[in-house]
Design an enzyme around this catalytic site. Structure first.
Site: not given
Length: 747
Positions: A65, A475, A632
């Site tokens: 990350n 997206h 998510h």
């Protein structure tokens, strides 16, 4: 006086009103909030309640990350500083202030990462039978002999030492590559070296004689090298491993036989991986992105990690040649790039130290002999991954590709796996004469190269490939199948919150629906017409799209709850997302909170909203779940005066999602889908094991478990999915064995 209703007590708060005019009192900086998210992952690595190898995985994730954070976010801050940009962020901070704060927090985080590795994980691994050795003095003679042979046979032939002098330029150092730098002195220098060292000013003379060289640690070889097992006097087996860079550094003199190695140290760099495209000036987007990917390899260096064993002269050379400042240098006490811990995690024989494997379960609605289209016609199918299998989504495209009645398949692809079965199904569909339209988003960061390859392959197969809209990233996650049936043309639609990636679908939690609702089908057609041409319909039925009107819709929904609260009707907002940093949305939530709307948010990562602040956000709570799977899904519930509305979609509450991306939010139209979405939100809000609660001061704390039953949402969802599958199979089996009465048989 401020008249704020506190829903917890039902009383009015009549404290003196605060203005909250200072942005720092109203909002939290995006970059610092992201670092807090990474800290929550690091806390999981430090938590001894987690199994040891899961802690290794969490620590590896924090390192991965941080790499991406530097390549994109920190790089962007540096660009703004170099451009003398004076604007301020949502929290009122300049680029310089943000960069300084980020560097301070990151240096502290890296210290904690390596303290966790050295003082906790290494020791615990050793006690569980695995020693990761860094000092060669810890090795036995047999182990030395093994490593000598391994180096000569497997490593030495692959290495390429690179020198730097007046005739050879400084080597190009690849982004994120692991390298070993060395200071060398020729062995055939004239004069006596010992005598020269005693002379006044000899240090300066020696410095001028030192030469720089380096060697890249090859990625084609395993970084974790296992040695033969040790057997203790008690007969216990101890597995031993060493890192490839340590083995190379130990043998580095063999690469520079005419030199003495004065000092050596592993190092790696981060480069600016962000790039801006002026799409108005681009004729061929695919070609331009291919060019930009090549430039990325030579982007500005924004971070240097180097072993704390490195000599000052070595660092001085790197600092000069890489054009970096002291604040960009991270001196590491331990192995660089902790993502190697995923390789350790993959070692066999340690299953007892890992979470029990979980296989995504079958969905009862699809556990029959009917084809996918027949099952969808029975009613909307709600999908919850990875608790339930992603296979139905793949099956949807595969069956459509083979079905003679299917006329067209249209799909958006943002990120797909390297061996995507969906790509293969789309190729088959084109070969079978279907009209196949695929939007492949070439601007999906760090997947650009992969998506370029897929786009070319799909075009070659005969698919109509779209590269996205100018100035926008697509997206949204949508698939449309157009099928000719006895009663006419019917449209089948899949809408989801996650990518069409069969690999990450096992690691990310996402939701989706399959439906034949005619209004959604009509909107889905409009979406693809808009993406492939310039046709935007005069109106939309059910789907809410960004950047067209999702922002307005969201603000309107929040304000509607505010009006309900002010009029004394039921009002609440429950929403789950990855990030929340849009100023207009946050301000609307603050106003709703002041009106008495109960707002419960589940925000995995960045959250610029300040929760639970008296007079500002009394009625807002924020939960962040960090667990086995990456959260998510995006789900929204609005109380709507007692008639709740439920939505899911691909968009977070961020400016980029609301203004600069093509996103889709869709309603849940069936009672069963709403019930399942409500259950997901309720269970996650009850999580007291993996949930972190945002405090008014911006910190996160875990729940106090004293006297409470421990609840982990992800464990509950796994158990429920397994139970549903088991119950259905049992019921099906019982039905198959049932004996009929004579009357039933006659009937």
């Amino acid at each position: 006086m401020a008249k704020t209703i506190n829903t917890a007590s039902g009383s009015e708060d009549l404290r003196p009103e605060r203005s909250f005019e200072d942005p720092k009192d109203r909002y939290y900086n995006r970059e610092l909030s992201w670092l807090l998210f990474n800290q929550r992952i690091l806390d999981e690595a430090r938590d001894r309640q987690n199994l040891l190898f899961e802690r290794l995985k969490f620590l590896s994730i924090t390192a991965s990350n941080l790499d991406e954070f530097f390549m994109v976010r920190v790089a962007s801050l540096k660009d703004m500083i170099h451009a003398d940009y004076k604007g301020r962020d949502i929290a009122g901070m300049t680029a310089e202030e943000q960069f300084s704060a980020v560097q301070e927090k990151t240096h502290a985080m890296v210290e904690q990462q390596y303290s966790t590795y050295r003082r906790s994980l290494l020791r615990d691994l050793r006690s569980e039978g695995l020693s990761i050795v860094s000092e060669f003095s810890e090795l036995t003679k047999d182990e030395f002999d093994f490593l000598d042979r391994y180096f000569e046979d497997n490593v030495y032939p692959v290495l390429t030492p690179m020198a730097f002098d007046s005739s050879r330029p400084f080597p190009l150092i690849l982004n994120k590559s692991l390298n070993i730098a060395a200071l060398l002195r020729r062995k055939d220098l004239k004069g006596d070296k010992k005598e020269g060292e005693k002379k006044e000013g000899s240090k300066k003379k020696q410095g001028s004689e030192l030469e720089f060289a380096m060697v890249q640690v090859p990625k084609v070889l395993k970084r974790v090298v296992e040695l033969p097992e040790r057997i203790s006097e008690k007969g216990e087996v101890q597995r031993v491993a060493i890192l490839l860079e340590d083995l190379i550094e130990y043998n580095i003199d063999k690469l520079f036989s005419n030199y003495d190695v004065i000092n050596s140290a592993p190092f790696r760099i981060m480069r600016n991986a962000d790039f801006d495209l002026d799409e108005d000036e681009i004729d061929d987007l695919l070609e331009e992105i291919s060019k930009q990917l090549k430039k990325r390899r030579r982007g500005d260096v924004i971070r240097l990690e180097i072993s704390d064993r490195a000599d000052k002269s070595l660092i001085k050379i790197l600092k000069k040649e890489l054009w970096i400042e002291d604040e960009d240098i991270y001196h590491i006490d331990g192995p660089l790039d902790l993502t190697f811990l995923m390789s350790v995690y993959s070692l066999s024989g340690f299953d007892r130290l890992k979470d029990r494997p979980y296989a995504p379960r079958e969905i009862p609605e699809l556990m029959n002999e009917d084809d996918i289209f027949t099952n969808i016609r029975k009613g909307d199918i709600f999908l919850h991954h990875p608790y339930e299998s992603f296979d139905p989504v793949v099956r949807f495209v595969k069956e459509a590709a083979a079905d003679e009645q299917v006329l067209a398949i249209k799909q958006t692809l943002y990120r797909v796996s390297s061996t995507s079965p969906i790509i293969a199904a789309l190729e088959t569909a084109a070969a079978n004469g279907k009209q196949v339209t695929v939007l492949v988003e070439l601007k999906a960061r760090f997947d650009e190269e992969n998506n370029i390859l897929w786009a070319k392959r799909l075009e070659k197969a005969g698919c109509h490939v779209i590269y996205g809209l100018r100035g926008l990233k697509t997206h949204s996650k949508i698939t449309l199948v157009v099928r000719r049936e006895d009663d006419g043309i019917r449209r089948y639609v899949h809408l989801g919150t996650g990518n069409y990636n069969d690999s990450t679908a096992k690691l990310y939690t996402d939701c989706g629906i399959m439906t034949i609702d005619p209004m959604i089908g009509e909107d889905a057609t409009a979406v693809f017409n808009m993406l492939s041409g310039y046709s935007e319909p005069a109106h939309w039925n059910e789907l809410i799209l960004a950047p067209i009107w999702l922002r307005k819709w969201l603000i309107k929904r929040i304000k509607r709850e505010t009006d309900f609260a002010l009029s004394g009707r039921e009002a609440s907002i429950t929403a789950k997302m990855n990030s929340l940093c849009d100023k207009e949305v946050i301000d609307a939530l603050y106003e709703a909170s002041k009106a008495g709307v109960r707002i419960e948010l589940i925000v995995r990562g960045i959250c610029c909203l300040r929760a639970g602040v008296p007079g500002l956000s009394d009625n807002i709570s924020v939960h962040s779940i960090v667990g086995r799977y990456l959260e998510h899904a995006r789900i929204m519930r609005f109380e709507n005066g007692g008639d709740p509305l439920y939505f899911m979609g691909s968009a977070d509450w961020m400016p980029r999602n609301l203004d600069r991306r093509v996103e889709i939010v869709f309603p849940l139209l069936t009672e069963e889908s709403r019930r399942k979405a409500d259950h997901i939100l309720s269970v996650q809000l009850s999580d007291n094991l993996k949930a972190h609660i945002l405090m008014p001061d911006g910190s996160y704390e875990k729940a106090d478990l004293r006297g409470k039953r421990k609840l982990c949402a992800q464990e509950i969802f796994m158990a429920e999915a397994a139970e549903r599958e088991k119950d259905f199979k049992k019921e099906k089996s019982s039905a198959g064995k049932r004996t009929f009465t004579p009357m039933e048989a006659e009937g």
